[in-house]
Write an enzyme that holds these catalytic residues in place. Structure first.
Site, PDB file in Angstrom:
ATOM      1  N   ASP A   1      -0.433 -10.778  -6.098  1.00 12.84           N
ATOM      2  CA  ASP A   1      -1.010  -9.439  -5.671  1.00 12.84           C
ATOM      3  C   ASP A   1      -1.666  -9.817  -4.256  1.00 12.84           C
ATOM      4  O   ASP A   1      -1.816 -10.945  -4.191  1.00 12.84           O
ATOM      5  CB  ASP A   1      -2.227  -9.264  -6.522  1.00 12.84           C
ATOM      6  N   LYS A   2      -2.154  -8.577  -3.607  1.00 11.79           N
ATOM      7  CA  LYS A   2      -2.800  -8.909  -2.459  1.00 11.79           C
ATOM      8  C   LYS A   2      -4.274  -8.966  -2.279  1.00 11.79           C
ATOM      9  O   LYS A   2      -4.728  -9.637  -2.247  1.00 11.79           O
ATOM     10  CB  LYS A   2      -2.029  -7.880  -1.289  1.00 11.79           C
ATOM     11  N   THR A   3      -4.490  -7.554  -2.688  1.00 15.02           N
ATOM     12  CA  THR A   3      -6.004  -7.390  -2.401  1.00 15.02           C
ATOM     13  C   THR A   3      -6.946  -8.006  -3.583  1.00 15.02           C
ATOM     14  O   THR A   3      -6.548  -8.133  -4.788  1.00 15.02           O
ATOM     15  CB  THR A   3      -6.319  -5.871  -2.642  1.00 15.02           C
TER      16      THR A   3
ATOM     17  N   PHE B   1      -7.345  11.656   9.286  1.00 15.35           N
ATOM     18  CA  PHE B   1      -6.188  10.788   9.383  1.00 15.35           C
ATOM     19  C   PHE B   1      -5.151  11.042   8.293  1.00 15.35           C
ATOM     20  O   PHE B   1      -5.384  11.535   7.182  1.00 15.35           O
ATOM     21  CB  PHE B   1      -6.505   9.473   8.932  1.00 15.35           C
TER      22      PHE B   1
ATOM     23  N   ARG C   1      -6.481  -6.831  12.729  1.00 23.44           N
ATOM     24  CA  ARG C   1      -5.965  -5.424  12.507  1.00 23.44           C
ATOM     25  C   ARG C   1      -6.523  -4.705  13.776  1.00 23.44           C
ATOM     26  O   ARG C   1      -7.698  -4.538  13.883  1.00 23.44           O
ATOM     27  CB  ARG C   1      -6.632  -4.933  11.173  1.00 23.44           C
TER      28      ARG C   1
ATOM     29  N   ASP D   1      -0.842  -1.587  -1.859  1.00 27.17           N
ATOM     30  CA  ASP D   1      -1.007  -1.206  -0.399  1.00 27.17           C
ATOM     31  C   ASP D   1       0.241  -0.701   0.282  1.00 27.17           C
ATOM     32  O   ASP D   1       1.338  -0.901   0.070  1.00 27.17           O
ATOM     33  CB  ASP D   1      -1.832  -2.258   0.408  1.00 27.17           C
TER      34      ASP D   1
ATOM     35  N   LYS E   1       5.728  -3.645 -10.566  1.00 31.41           N
ATOM     36  CA  LYS E   1       5.415  -5.329 -10.243  1.00 31.41           C
ATOM     37  C   LYS E   1       6.008  -5.949 -11.517  1.00 31.41           C
ATOM     38  O   LYS E   1       6.633  -7.040 -11.251  1.00 31.41           O
ATOM     39  CB  LYS E   1       3.929  -5.539 -10.305  1.00 31.41           C
TER      40      LYS E   1
ATOM     41  N   ASP F   1      -5.706 -10.329  -9.743  1.00 32.94           N
ATOM     42  CA  ASP F   1      -7.064 -10.275 -10.231  1.00 32.94           C
ATOM     43  C   ASP F   1      -7.600  -9.012 -10.742  1.00 32.94           C
ATOM     44  O   ASP F   1      -8.707  -8.753 -11.172  1.00 32.94           O
ATOM     45  CB  ASP F   1      -8.123 -10.664  -8.960  1.00 32.94           C
TER      46      ASP F   1
ATOM     47  N   ASP G   1      -2.494  -5.827 -12.294  1.00 28.53           N
ATOM     48  CA  ASP G   1      -1.637  -7.025 -12.304  1.00 28.53           C
ATOM     49  C   ASP G   1      -1.353  -7.468 -13.717  1.00 28.53           C
ATOM     50  O   ASP G   1      -0.639  -8.384 -13.853  1.00 28.53           O
ATOM     51  CB  ASP G   1      -2.322  -7.984 -11.480  1.00 28.53           C
TER      52      ASP G   1
END
EC number: 7.6.2.1
Length: 1094
Positions: free
Chosen positions: A358-360, A484, A540, A622, A718, A738, A742
């Protein structure tokens, strides 16, 4: 009945009723346990048995009992902890006790226990903020809104108690992005959608209290529907051991069949004619051979010793404890040690080929920090060693860090108008709401930066925004808020200043801002250069610009904007076209650079694991650009990487593919056309064959790439990616995450690792191993995993060898006893051989052995490769152990047998009896197997040395005891070798026979090991040989990446990853109007108040 559905879920396998039958079923999946059960049945038959039945029953019960206790302990730690929440009057209740149809009250920071329809809240218009990090990995808050009618009529407890609506909705499903339903109440119907639903796994934020109706509970909730089933996990070595047991069964049956045929032939030719062998039984030679077959099944049963499985479980338990006790995997900040939550998968850690991360929260800390900026062509990049002092600003956030002192001097002097305009833009152009609630962590970091530099966002209403400019309060009229979205990649705000001027402020991705700059705009080249620098540092980036608008131009545009706002069809597209008309001819102010903070050691960990030939895939919910940016930050992606696959699709299809030149050239050489980046047919597969074909193509293409990042994937997708790699690549996989999103991935992989971070404990509760930081994964795999694999392989090879060597002596002895199933050793030696005489040294090797220490294991990741290749334990190694055992058994039997043919003792007698031969063979075997494990030991400690000597001493001590006259008097029928050992072992030539037997058994092994280490050394052998040299060396410092000024790949991750903001909500005023008057929030309250850790 649907309303009786409870909210209880389970992450464990057993309960009080199913534990015994289910655990026994799992244990008897092991072929060896079934074998010993059948053996026990055979031993009950008097005509067949050659050993007492209890010699098999006691070890079998012991093995089953120890394994059952271990499995129960493993399962208990996975049982989900219960939590309480508020449930006429509302009362505290456990999660498991709520049901569909219950009305519940939740308070700020509570976890949502079920899928709940929001009825009312303490915020205006029943607005409720929820954190969805455990569902989609995004830390920015989302808002949910109750229906207008429930907001007005369901505020008091009495009203909630009388609520009697009927909810008609979709069936339970795993779609996290959709909900459809209808509420029938008071003769009216009201539509329900996802904006009205608070899903299990989320958390209440910035809302004092809210009330809701439970729609789905327990296993029917969307997060649990994405969670998958609890799977029974077994290692590849376990599976291989089962197949090897099958092989041993085949060998055993062939041996017993051959010996049974030999018995029939011998009885026909010899036994039936010898008068002294008559037993009075009228049995044919064939029938005697049949009985002999089953007798040999019992005699040779130790080819698969039951103690093997007990020893394996003890070794795994010890290895798990070493992981738990490893201080180098202990995270002091949160007092979190590493935890092995299972004891059955340790050696599998040494065979990992694919990691799915996972990323975040797993790779990152979920913390955004304002790092650098460029203003009017002036780069503010210099980093002083000392952090800035913001004590001059009473609104400053004490946690904010910035190292460029020149920027503060510019601001405080008030002489640099561009710098003042820069931070004024950051304080005005945003959709931050109450208590500094930002639509993304990036936006929160920018507003916090502006606040620390003297431009403080104070409050907003539906049509105004108030800030403090260097301690001077200013209120601006908000004429329009151009929010946005992922297509625009920018946001703008049109403001009327106190002096009547109208100005548009805009911030967005450089790719869209540069297209809309005025030809007269200054600082374009300087800003572009700064953006290149930021991009090379994987920050970023975001461009800031403005435009002054005349009243006439704005009035004309405002009319078009109003018409587009009320359009009935394609409203968003109409608004975007109107926005394009005003967002042009910008004047550049500057650019910002934000760091999405990685966890400590992530790039180094990924680099080390990559050198170990472990492929790392990032699976995240994401957006693509966000994930790509993190890929560069953690060095999963680099500028010179060969092939990259970035894919995302809500329909589980590949929508984006990026391949570098090497891939195209390869296809060209093969005569194939390069694959289009976007598939022409994005429809669902026509049939199962086409679906499988697409899956195979996806896996093959992805596995050819050096890096793979899957974006915008749901929890179930996933897990699907993991299962595809397992299915088509037959690879050992590890998933690490986490959050609750997941869990399915963690359960699907061969090894599941949970990070005990900021997204709750559901991932940890479902994992096999848990720790606090991603960097500990390197030590878990390269040290503990590799050691566990090497130890287990060495243990199994030796265990098979020593039991083949022990058991096959019976086979050779059969040729001299008429194939009568007579054992070659004393009964008590057979009973204690695997328990007392040869178990301790090999057990310690399985627990403590290491070819190189932990530092060298991490310094040379290539040492991990044998585990991935399964090189240390496979059928080749099995048959080597078999032939080694055959050779040793030949030596152990025939050398003593030859010595006993023509011998004479010191007293003139020839001790050539069967019992003396058995003692000499047993003594030779004990010396041989214990010295053999000494040759296999790489890491010597006092304990290992003591175990070898102690095992030999125990053998002689017990043997002399059970051969004594005293014990024979007490148990005359059980202990029949009276005085044999003292008599035999006082003969010098028998000791010479033992020494000769041991020497001939071990010399070939020593010779082969010498050749292998000198002529064909492995990587491990070379490291061992130079161990002292390597331990003395310091690791070479990592060289900084060279700067490439001409690089143009700026990653404006904010503009790509920032979700749609709160512009519509702000414009509607629903979040502004409060029932009671409320004081303005203190701007000193940090934006970091809302993240989940607090």
């Amino acid at each position: 009945n649907y309303f009786t559905l409870g909210n209880g879920i389970k992450t464990y396998k057993y309960n009080a009723l199913t534990f015994i039958p289910l655990n026994l079923f799992e244990q008897f999946k092991r072929v060896a346990n079934l074998y010993f059960l059948a053996l026990l049945i055979l031993q009950i038959i008097p005509e067949i048995t050659t050993l007492p039945w209890y010699t098999t029953l006691v070890p079998l019960v012991l093995v089953l009992g120890i394994t059952a206790i271990k499995d129960l302990v493993d399962d208990l730690v996975k049982e989900k902890m219960t939590e309480t929440f508020s449930k006429p009057r509302f009362q505290e209740s456990k999660w498991m006790n709520i049901h569909v149809g219950d009305v519940v009250r939740l308070k700020k920071n509570d976890h949502i226990p079920a899928d709940i329809l929001l009825l009312s809240s303490s915020n205006p218009n029943s607005l409720c903020y929820v954190e969805t990090a455990e569902l989609d990995g995004e830390t920015n808050l989302k808002f949910k809104m109750g229906l207008k009618i429930t907001d007005e009529r369901l505020q008091e407890e009495r009203q909630l108690a009388e609520f009697d609506a009927m909810i008609v909705c979709e069936e339970p499903n795993n779609r996290l992005d959709k909900f459809t339903g209808t509420m029938r109440w008071r003769k009216d119907r009201f539509p329900l959608d996802l904006d009205n639903m608070m899903l299990r796994g989320c958390r209440i934020r910035n809302t004092d209290a809210c009330h809701g109706l439970v729609i789905f509970a327990g296993a029917d909730t969307k997060i649990m529907r994405n969670g998958g089933k609890t799977r029974f996990k077994r290692t590849k070595i376990d599976e291989l051991m089962n197949y090897m047991v099958y092989s041993i069964f085949v060998i055993l049956i062939l041996l017993c069949a051959g010996l049974a045929i030999g018995n029939s032939f011998w009885y026909e030719e010899v036994g039936s004619r010898a008068w002294y062998l008559k037993d009075g039984k009228d049995q044919t030679a064939s029938y005697r051979g049949f009985l002999s077959f089953w007798g040999y099944i019992i005699v040779l049963n130790t080819m698969v010793p039951i103690s093997l499985y007990v020893s394996v479980e003890v070794i795994r338990l010890g290895q798990s404890k070493f992981i738990n006790w490893d201080l180098q995997m202990y995270y002091q900040e949160k007092d979190t040690p590493a935890k092995a939550r299972t004891t059955t998968l340790n050696e599998q850690l040494g065979q990992i080929e694919y990691i799915f991360s996972d990323k975040t929260g797993t790779l990152t800390q979920n913390i955004m920090a304002f790092k650098k900026c460029t203003i009017a062509g002036q780069e503010h990049l210099h980093e002083d060693k000392k952090n800035l002092d913001f004590s001059w600003n009473k609104h400053a956030d004490s946690k904010f860090e910035y190292l460029d002192h020149s920027l503060v001097a510019c601001i405080r002097s008030k002489k640099d108008k561009d710098a003042l305009e820069f931070f004024k833009l950051l304080s005005l152009c945003h959709t931050v709401m109450l208590v500094y609630q930002a639509a993304s962590p990036d936006e929160g970091a920018l507003v916090t930066a502006a606040r620390n530099f003297g431009f403080v966002f104070l409050s907003r209403t539906q049509d105004t925004i108030t800030i403090s400019e260097m301690d001077r309060e200013m209120t601006y009229e908000v004429l329009a808020l151009l929010d946005f979205n992922s297509d625009r990649k920018r946001m703008s705000v049109i403001l009327r200043f106190p002096d009547g001027r109208i100005r548009l402020y805009c911030k967005g991705a450089d790719t869209v801002i540069y297209e809309r700059l005025s030809p007269n705009s200054k600082h374009k080249e300087e800003t572009q250069t700064a953006l290149d620098i930021f991009a090379n540092q994987t920050l970023r980036t975001l461009c800031l610009c403005y435009k002054d608008i005349s009243k006439q131009e704005f009035d004309a545009w405002a009319k078009k904007h109003k018409d587009a706002s009320v359009a009935m069809g394609n409203r968003e597209a109409a608004l975007d076209r109107v926005y394009e008309q005003i967002e042009n001819n910008f004047m550049m102010i500057g650019a910002t650079a934000i760091e999405d903070k990685l966890q400590d050691g992530v790039p180094e960990t990924i680099a080390k694991l990559a050198k170990a030939d472990i492929k790392i895939w990032v699976l995240t919910g994401d957006k693509k650009e966000t994930a790509e940016n993190i890929g560069y930050s953690c060095e999963l992606l680099t500028d010179d990487i060969g092939e990259v696959l970035l894919c995302f699709s809500p329909q589980n299809e590949i929508l984006y593919e990026k391949k570098k030149k090497r891939r195209r050239l390869r296809l060209k050489r093969l005569g194939k056309r390069p694959v289009s980046a976007t598939p022409h047919d994005s429809t669902q597969p026509i049939d199962d064959w086409e679906k499988e074909s697409r899956q195979v193509d996806f896996v093959n293409m992805a596995c050819e790439c050096e890096a793979v990042i899957c974006c915008r994937v749901t929890p179930k997708q996933k897990a699907n990616v993991v299962s595809l790699v397992k299915k088509y690549k037959k690879a050992v996989t590890l998933s690490i995450g986490d959050g609750a999103n997941d869990v399915n991935m963690i359960k699907t992989a061969d090894i599941g690792v949970g990070i005990s971070g900021q997204e709750g404990m559901q991932a940890v509760m479902s994992s096999d191993y848990a720790f606090a930081q991603f960097r500990y994964l390197e030590r878990l795999l390269l040290v503990h995993g590799r050691w566990s694999y090497i130890r287990m392989c060495k243990f199994l090879r030796y265990f098979f060898f020593k039991n083949f060597a022990f058991t096959l002596v019976h086979f050779w002895y059969s040729f001299f006893n008429g194939f009568s199933a007579q054992v070659a050793y004393e009964d008590w030696f057979i009973t204690l051989y695997n328990v007392m005489y040869s178990s301790l040294p090999v057990l310690l090797v399985g627990l403590l052995d290491q070819d190189v220490n932990d530092k060298l294991s991490r310094k040379f990741p290539k040492l991990y490769l044998p585990g991935q290749q399964g090189a240390l334990f496979n059928y080749k190694n099995f048959f080597i152990s078999l032939f080694h055992g055959i050779f040793t058994s030949l030596v152990v039997f025939f050398i003593p047998y030859g010595a006993f043919l023509q011998t004479m003792g010191q007293d003139g007698e020839a001790p050539s009896d069967y019992q003396s031969l058995a003692v000499v063979m047993a003594s030779s075997l004990i010396f041989t197997v214990n010295l053999q494990i000494s040759l296999e030991t790489s890491y010597w400690t006092f304990v290992n040395c003591f175990a070898v000597l102690c095992s030999i001493a125990i053998y002689f001590g017990i043997m002399f005891d059970i051969h004594s006259a005293g014990i024979h008097v007490i148990f005359p029928s059980t202990f029949t070798f009276t005085g044999v050992a003292p008599n035999a072992l006082r003969q010098p030539y028998l000791w010479l026979t033992i020494i000769l037997t041991v020497g001939i058994s071990l010399l070939p092994v020593i010779f082969i090991q010498f050749l292998c280490k000198t002529i064909w050394p492995s990587v491990g052998d070379n490291v061992q040989r130079n161990r002292k040299k390597y331990e003395a060396e310091e690791e070479e410092k990592k060289k900084p990446a060279p700067f490439q000024r001409d690089r143009r790949s700026r990653r404006s991750a904010y503009a790509f990853s920032h979700s749609r903001g709160y512009a519509d909500l702000i414009a509607s005023g629903r979040s502004i109007r409060r029932r009671p008057a409320a004081a303005r929030p203190d701007p000193r309250d940090s934006i970091t108040e809302v993240p989940p850790g607090q």
